[in-house]
Motif scaffolding. Structure first.
Motif, short mmCIF file in Angstrom:
data_model
loop_
_atom_site.label_atom_id
_atom_site.label_comp_id
_atom_site.label_asym_id
_atom_site.label_seq_id
_atom_site.Cartn_x
_atom_site.Cartn_y
_atom_site.Cartn_z
N GLU A 1 0.83 -1.21 0.00
CA GLU A 1 0.00 0.00 0.00
C GLU A 1 0.86 1.26 0.00
OE1 GLU A 1 -2.63 -0.48 3.35
OE2 GLU A 1 -3.82 -2.03 2.32
N LYS A 2 1.91 1.25 0.80
CA LYS A 2 2.81 2.41 0.87
C LYS A 2 3.52 2.65 -0.46
CE LYS A 2 6.53 4.49 3.45
NZ LYS A 2 7.18 4.55 4.76
N LEU A 3 3.96 1.56 -1.09
CA LEU A 3 4.74 1.67 -2.33
C LEU A 3 3.86 1.66 -3.58
CD1 LEU A 3 7.52 -0.81 -1.25
CD2 LEU A 3 7.79 1.66 -1.53
N LYS A 4 2.60 1.29 -3.42
CA LYS A 4 1.67 1.19 -4.54
C LYS A 4 2.16 0.19 -5.59
CE LYS A 4 -0.22 5.82 -3.86
NZ LYS A 4 -0.07 5.78 -2.45
N ILE A 5 2.57 -0.99 -5.09
CA ILE A 5 2.94 -2.10 -5.96
C ILE A 5 2.28 -3.36 -5.42
CG2 ILE A 5 5.12 -1.10 -6.72
CD1 ILE A 5 6.57 -2.95 -4.80
N SER A 6 2.27 -4.39 -6.22
CA SER A 6 1.60 -5.62 -5.83
C SER A 6 2.48 -6.46 -4.90
CB SER A 6 1.24 -6.44 -7.07
OG SER A 6 2.41 -6.96 -7.67
N SER A 7 1.82 -7.32 -4.15
CA SER A 7 2.56 -8.25 -3.30
C SER A 7 3.36 -9.22 -4.18
CB SER A 7 1.61 -9.01 -2.37
OG SER A 7 0.66 -9.73 -3.11
N TYR A 8 2.82 -9.51 -5.38
CA TYR A 8 3.56 -10.37 -6.32
C TYR A 8 4.92 -9.74 -6.65
CZ TYR A 8 5.06 -12.52 -10.66
OH TYR A 8 5.82 -13.14 -11.61
N THR A 9 4.93 -8.43 -6.90
CA THR A 9 6.17 -7.75 -7.23
C THR A 9 7.14 -7.80 -6.07
OG1 THR A 9 5.01 -6.27 -8.75
CG2 THR A 9 7.17 -5.55 -7.99
N LEU A 10 6.66 -7.60 -4.85
CA LEU A 10 7.53 -7.68 -3.68
C LEU A 10 8.13 -9.08 -3.54
CD1 LEU A 10 5.40 -5.62 -1.15
CD2 LEU A 10 7.61 -4.96 -2.12
N ARG A 11 7.31 -10.09 -3.74
CA ARG A 11 7.80 -11.47 -3.65
C ARG A 11 8.79 -11.77 -4.78
NH1 ARG A 11 2.41 -12.21 -1.90
NH2 ARG A 11 1.74 -12.86 -3.96
N TYR A 12 8.54 -11.20 -5.96
CA TYR A 12 9.44 -11.38 -7.10
C TYR A 12 10.81 -10.78 -6.79
CZ TYR A 12 11.48 -10.89 -11.74
OH TYR A 12 12.33 -10.94 -12.81
N TYR A 13 10.81 -9.56 -6.24
CA TYR A 13 12.09 -8.93 -5.88
C TYR A 13 12.84 -9.78 -4.86
CZ TYR A 13 10.52 -4.57 -8.15
OH TYR A 13 10.08 -3.62 -9.04
N GLU A 14 12.11 -10.37 -3.94
CA GLU A 14 12.73 -11.26 -2.96
C GLU A 14 13.28 -12.51 -3.64
OE1 GLU A 14 11.70 -13.60 1.19
OE2 GLU A 14 10.15 -12.36 0.26
N MET B 1 14.28 -12.85 -6.64
CA MET B 1 15.43 -12.50 -7.46
C MET B 1 16.64 -12.09 -6.62
SD MET B 1 14.32 -13.26 -10.35
CE MET B 1 15.74 -12.78 -11.29
N GLY B 2 16.47 -12.05 -5.31
CA GLY B 2 17.60 -11.74 -4.43
C GLY B 2 17.88 -10.26 -4.26
N LEU B 3 16.91 -9.42 -4.64
CA LEU B 3 17.12 -7.98 -4.52
C LEU B 3 16.84 -7.48 -3.11
CD1 LEU B 3 15.43 -6.84 -7.85
CD2 LEU B 3 17.87 -7.17 -7.40
N ILE C 1 17.12 -6.54 -14.22
CA ILE C 1 17.25 -7.04 -12.84
C ILE C 1 18.70 -7.37 -12.50
CG2 ILE C 1 16.69 -9.00 -11.32
CD1 ILE C 1 14.35 -7.09 -11.55
N GLU C 2 19.42 -8.00 -13.41
CA GLU C 2 20.82 -8.36 -13.13
C GLU C 2 21.67 -7.12 -12.86
OE1 GLU C 2 22.16 -11.32 -12.43
OE2 GLU C 2 20.12 -12.04 -12.59
N ASP C 3 21.43 -6.05 -13.62
CA ASP C 3 22.17 -4.80 -13.39
C ASP C 3 21.78 -4.18 -12.05
OD1 ASP C 3 23.49 -5.10 -15.79
OD2 ASP C 3 22.24 -3.66 -16.88
N ILE C 4 20.50 -4.26 -11.70
CA ILE C 4 20.05 -3.74 -10.41
C ILE C 4 20.73 -4.51 -9.29
CG2 ILE C 4 18.07 -3.50 -8.87
CD1 ILE C 4 16.35 -3.00 -11.39
N LYS C 5 20.81 -5.81 -9.44
CA LYS C 5 21.48 -6.65 -8.43
C LYS C 5 22.93 -6.21 -8.26
CE LYS C 5 20.02 -10.93 -8.71
NZ LYS C 5 19.92 -12.38 -9.02
N ASP C 6 23.61 -5.95 -9.38
CA ASP C 6 25.00 -5.50 -9.32
C ASP C 6 25.13 -4.15 -8.64
OD1 ASP C 6 25.85 -7.82 -10.57
OD2 ASP C 6 26.01 -6.91 -12.56
N ILE C 7 24.20 -3.25 -8.90
CA ILE C 7 24.22 -1.93 -8.25
C ILE C 7 24.03 -2.10 -6.74
CG2 ILE C 7 22.97 0.25 -7.96
CD1 ILE C 7 22.29 0.06 -10.99
N LEU C 8 23.03 -2.88 -6.35
CA LEU C 8 22.74 -3.06 -4.93
C LEU C 8 23.88 -3.77 -4.19
CD1 LEU C 8 18.97 -4.07 -5.09
CD2 LEU C 8 19.93 -1.83 -4.52
#
Length: 85
Positions: free
Chosen positions: A8-21, A23-25, A59-66
């Motif tokens: 709700e705070k981020l205005k994204i789906s729970s699916y997206t949050l679980r996907y980021y998890e 993917m190891g982000l 996503i792979e580039d984001i992972k490298d940045i993080l």
């Protein structure tokens, strides 16, 4: 905050949050019941991920940045070069 509050705070789906998890982000803390709990640091990281996804950074580039393997500037310059060709 739990996943519902985060989405709700981020205005994204729970699916997206679980996907980021997946993917190891992000790695939200899990309480004794197994519920995901997102810290303010997690929320800021997700906002950064969302920004990078909005400008089509893979996503792979984001992972490298993080993981501090590359700088945001390096990825952005490579991304701009790809877009302009």
């Amino acid at each position: 905050m739990q996943i519902k509050e985060a989405q709700e705070k981020l205005k994204i789906s729970s699916y997206t949050l679980r996907y980021y998890e997946k993917m190891g982000l992000i790695q939200p803390y899990r309480d004794e019941n197994g519920y995901r709990n997102y810290s303010e640091e997690d929320i800021h990281k997700i906002e950064r991920i969302m920004f990078l996804r909005d400008i089509n950074v893979p996503i792979e580039d984001i992972k490298d940045i993080l993981n501090n393997k590359v700088t945001f500037q390096d990825v952005l310059e490579n991304h701009i070069e790809k877009v302009n060709t």
